[in-house]
Design a protein around this motif. Structure first.
Motif, short mmCIF file in Angstrom:
data_model
loop_
_atom_site.label_atom_id
_atom_site.label_comp_id
_atom_site.label_asym_id
_atom_site.label_seq_id
_atom_site.Cartn_x
_atom_site.Cartn_y
_atom_site.Cartn_z
N THR A 104 23.92 -8.44 6.98
CA THR A 104 23.92 -7.75 8.49
C THR A 104 25.76 -7.94 8.46
N ALA A 105 26.27 -6.79 9.72
CA ALA A 105 27.21 -7.35 11.01
C ALA A 105 27.38 -9.17 10.77
N TYR A 141 1.06 -1.34 0.29
CA TYR A 141 -0.11 -0.25 -0.10
C TYR A 141 0.78 1.24 -0.02
N ASN A 142 2.27 0.66 0.12
CA ASN A 142 2.95 2.52 -0.06
C ASN A 142 3.70 1.64 -0.94
N ILE A 143 3.77 1.63 -2.27
CA ILE A 143 4.56 2.02 -3.51
C ILE A 143 3.58 2.01 -4.46
N GLY A 144 4.11 2.20 -5.91
CA GLY A 144 3.30 3.09 -6.61
C GLY A 144 3.51 3.68 -7.87
N ALA A 145 2.72 4.55 -8.48
CA ALA A 145 2.92 5.30 -9.33
C ALA A 145 3.89 5.34 -10.76
N ASP A 146 5.03 4.51 -10.36
CA ASP A 146 5.41 4.74 -11.53
C ASP A 146 6.13 3.45 -11.72
N ARG A 147 7.09 2.86 -12.61
CA ARG A 147 8.32 1.49 -11.99
C ARG A 147 8.49 1.92 -11.01
N ALA A 148 9.47 3.05 -11.04
CA ALA A 148 10.54 3.12 -9.66
C ALA A 148 9.54 3.33 -8.52
N GLY A 149 8.51 3.86 -8.43
CA GLY A 149 7.62 3.67 -7.60
C GLY A 149 7.54 1.87 -6.55
N PHE A 150 6.82 1.68 -7.96
CA PHE A 150 6.82 -0.09 -7.34
C PHE A 150 8.02 -0.42 -7.33
N LEU A 151 8.74 -0.62 -7.90
CA LEU A 151 10.04 -1.05 -7.61
C LEU A 151 10.89 -0.94 -6.23
N ARG A 152 9.79 -0.20 -5.43
CA ARG A 152 10.28 0.16 -4.03
C ARG A 152 10.27 -0.98 -3.50
N GLY A 153 8.96 -1.96 -3.88
CA GLY A 153 9.09 -2.68 -3.54
C GLY A 153 9.89 -3.39 -3.14
N HIS A 154 10.68 -4.39 -4.43
CA HIS A 154 12.06 -5.04 -5.01
C HIS A 154 12.60 -5.19 -3.11
N LEU A 155 12.82 -4.44 -2.76
CA LEU A 155 13.37 -4.39 -1.04
C LEU A 155 12.64 -5.52 0.20
N ASN A 156 10.95 -5.44 -0.39
CA ASN A 156 10.55 -6.67 0.63
C ASN A 156 10.92 -7.95 -0.54
N ASN A 157 11.05 -7.85 -1.23
CA ASN A 157 11.59 -9.32 -2.14
C ASN A 157 12.73 -9.83 -1.48
N VAL A 158 13.17 -9.18 -1.72
CA VAL A 158 14.52 -9.41 -1.20
C VAL A 158 15.56 -9.57 0.20
N TYR A 159 14.26 -8.42 1.08
CA TYR A 159 14.69 -8.84 2.44
C TYR A 159 13.63 -10.28 3.22
N GLU A 192 20.95 -14.57 -14.46
CA GLU A 192 22.30 -13.51 -13.67
C GLU A 192 22.91 -12.32 -13.94
N ARG A 193 22.70 -12.01 -12.65
CA ARG A 193 22.78 -10.42 -12.44
C ARG A 193 24.09 -10.12 -11.84
N GLU A 194 25.36 -9.03 -11.66
CA GLU A 194 25.87 -8.64 -11.02
C GLU A 194 25.59 -8.42 -9.64
N LYS A 195 26.17 -8.77 -8.74
CA LYS A 195 25.53 -8.29 -7.76
C LYS A 195 25.60 -6.95 -6.63
N GLU A 196 24.87 -6.68 -5.96
CA GLU A 196 24.93 -5.34 -5.60
C GLU A 196 24.73 -5.43 -3.65
N ILE A 197 25.64 -5.66 -3.03
CA ILE A 197 25.75 -5.85 -1.71
C ILE A 197 25.40 -5.00 -0.48
N PHE A 198 24.66 -4.91 -0.10
CA PHE A 198 23.92 -3.39 0.92
C PHE A 198 23.78 -4.09 2.36
N GLU A 199 24.49 -3.46 3.61
CA GLU A 199 24.07 -3.75 4.68
C GLU A 199 23.25 -2.95 5.73
N ILE A 200 22.56 -4.30 6.13
CA ILE A 200 21.28 -3.59 6.42
C ILE A 200 21.59 -3.36 8.42
#
Length: 329
Positions: free
Chosen positions: A186-187, A16-34, A144-152
């Motif tokens: 994570t650490a 309920y807090n994503i949308g509008a355009d492609r970039a807006g929906f793709l914010r939800g990809h954090l939920n997929n990854v997490y 297959e994509r090149e990985k980009e790592i984010f520490e949370i």
């Protein structure tokens, strides 16, 4: 998405807090990854999302509602369903269930999220589902994509995951749109009970017995004493005059590997009864979501209380505590 994931077949974020355009929906990809990160790779299924024709009244109540109210937003609703479908397909999530099926006035919420009309025919949003869903149902091949790592670190935010989402969702969307595969850590990722950071929940210095260690946790699947079985602290009645034999199963519910070898980081079950504590080491290294079994632990002397908790050499107790109050007949 993490708390009960060991017992679930998939993680289930809402949208309920994503949308509008492609970039807006793709914010939800954090939920997929997490969701996949905290579950060890389980599927991610989005069980709730939608775009209301009206919500919490919006000038419509049960007295003035008429079929057709809010129909000026039918195109917006259809666009949202299309955007969600494209998002699910593009990010290779595992499924989605929109909210809601029947159109019309929903009394308790004073809303209309429906994808059908009053006569059962599809609204444009429903037609959009029919168009897009076969692309989701057929599944996908791993890309297959090149990985980009984010520490949370959830403890940086008083609001927990909500704060983490606010900071990282646009960064994850940007990473994905640049052709990367966002990966979280994570650490404590890749550590063992010998190398886990000595930090407490809330990112304060860890002090044994004073505060909970941050990256170690556990839960009891069951505790048996004779024929009695519980899954948490409880009162139990045992046969009088007989030594009780205890067995239990305890799961590792965080990232670090539990070590079985003697030395710093060795993990054991601590059993306190009759004022004395005994330690029973795990038989093998135990990874996240795996469980260790303990059998044949005799409790002599008819103790009135038994306390069970996992113990790490060099750190101390961690995870769930089970307290058993015992009577004998």
């Amino acid at each position: 998405l993490k708390a009960g994931v060991r017992h679930l077949d998939y993680t289930a974020p809402e949208a309920y807090n994503i949308g509008a355009d492609r970039a807006g929906f793709l914010r939800g990809h954090l939920n997929n990854v997490y969701g996949r990160f905290v579950s060890g790779g389980k599927p991610v299924m989005w069980p709730e999302y939608g775009s209301p024709l009206f919500y919490y009244g919006g000038g419509v109540n049960r007295d003035n509602y008429r079929p057709g109210a809010g129909y000026s937003r039918l195109a917006n609703e259809a666009a949202y369903y299309a955007g969600m479908a494209d998002f699910i397909i593009e990010t290779k999530a595992n499924g989605a269930l929109g909210w809601w099926f029947p159109g019309g006035y929903r009394v308790d919420e004073m809303s209309d999220f429906g994808i059908t009309n009053h006569d059962g025919t599809l609204r444009p949003a429903g037609a959009m589902i029919m168009e897009k869903s076969p692309l989701i149902v057929k599944g996908f091949e791993k890309e297959e994509r090149e990985k980009e790592i984010f520490e949370i670190d959830r403890d940086l935010y008083a609001s927990g995951y909500a704060g983490l989402f606010t900071e990282f969702s646009p960064r994850i969307a940007d990473s994905f749109m640049r052709g990367k595969e966002p990966v979280l850590k994570t650490a404590a990722t890749g550590t063992t009970t010998a190398t886990v950071p000595r930090v407490a929940v809330g990112n304060t210095p860890y002090r044994e017995g004073k505060n909970p260690i941050k990256y170690l946790s556990s839960e009891f699947d069951f505790v048996r004493l004779g024929k009695a079985e519980v899954i948490e602290s409880a009162e139990m009645t045992l046969p009088k005059g007989k030594d009780a034999v205890l067995e239990c199963r305890v799961a590792n519910t965080d990232e670090p590997l539990w070590l079985a070898a003697p030395g710093p980081g060795r993990v054991s079950l601590s059993v306190t009864a009759g004022g004395r504590t005994e330690y029973y080491p795990v038989k093998r290294d135990t990874a996240a979501f795996e469980a260790a079994d303990f059998k044949g632990i005799k409790l002599a002397g008819e103790p009135e209380e038994v306390t069970l908790r996992m113990w790490c050499e060099g750190i101390g107790g961690f995870g769930e505590t089970v307290r058993l109050r015992l009577t004998y007949k």
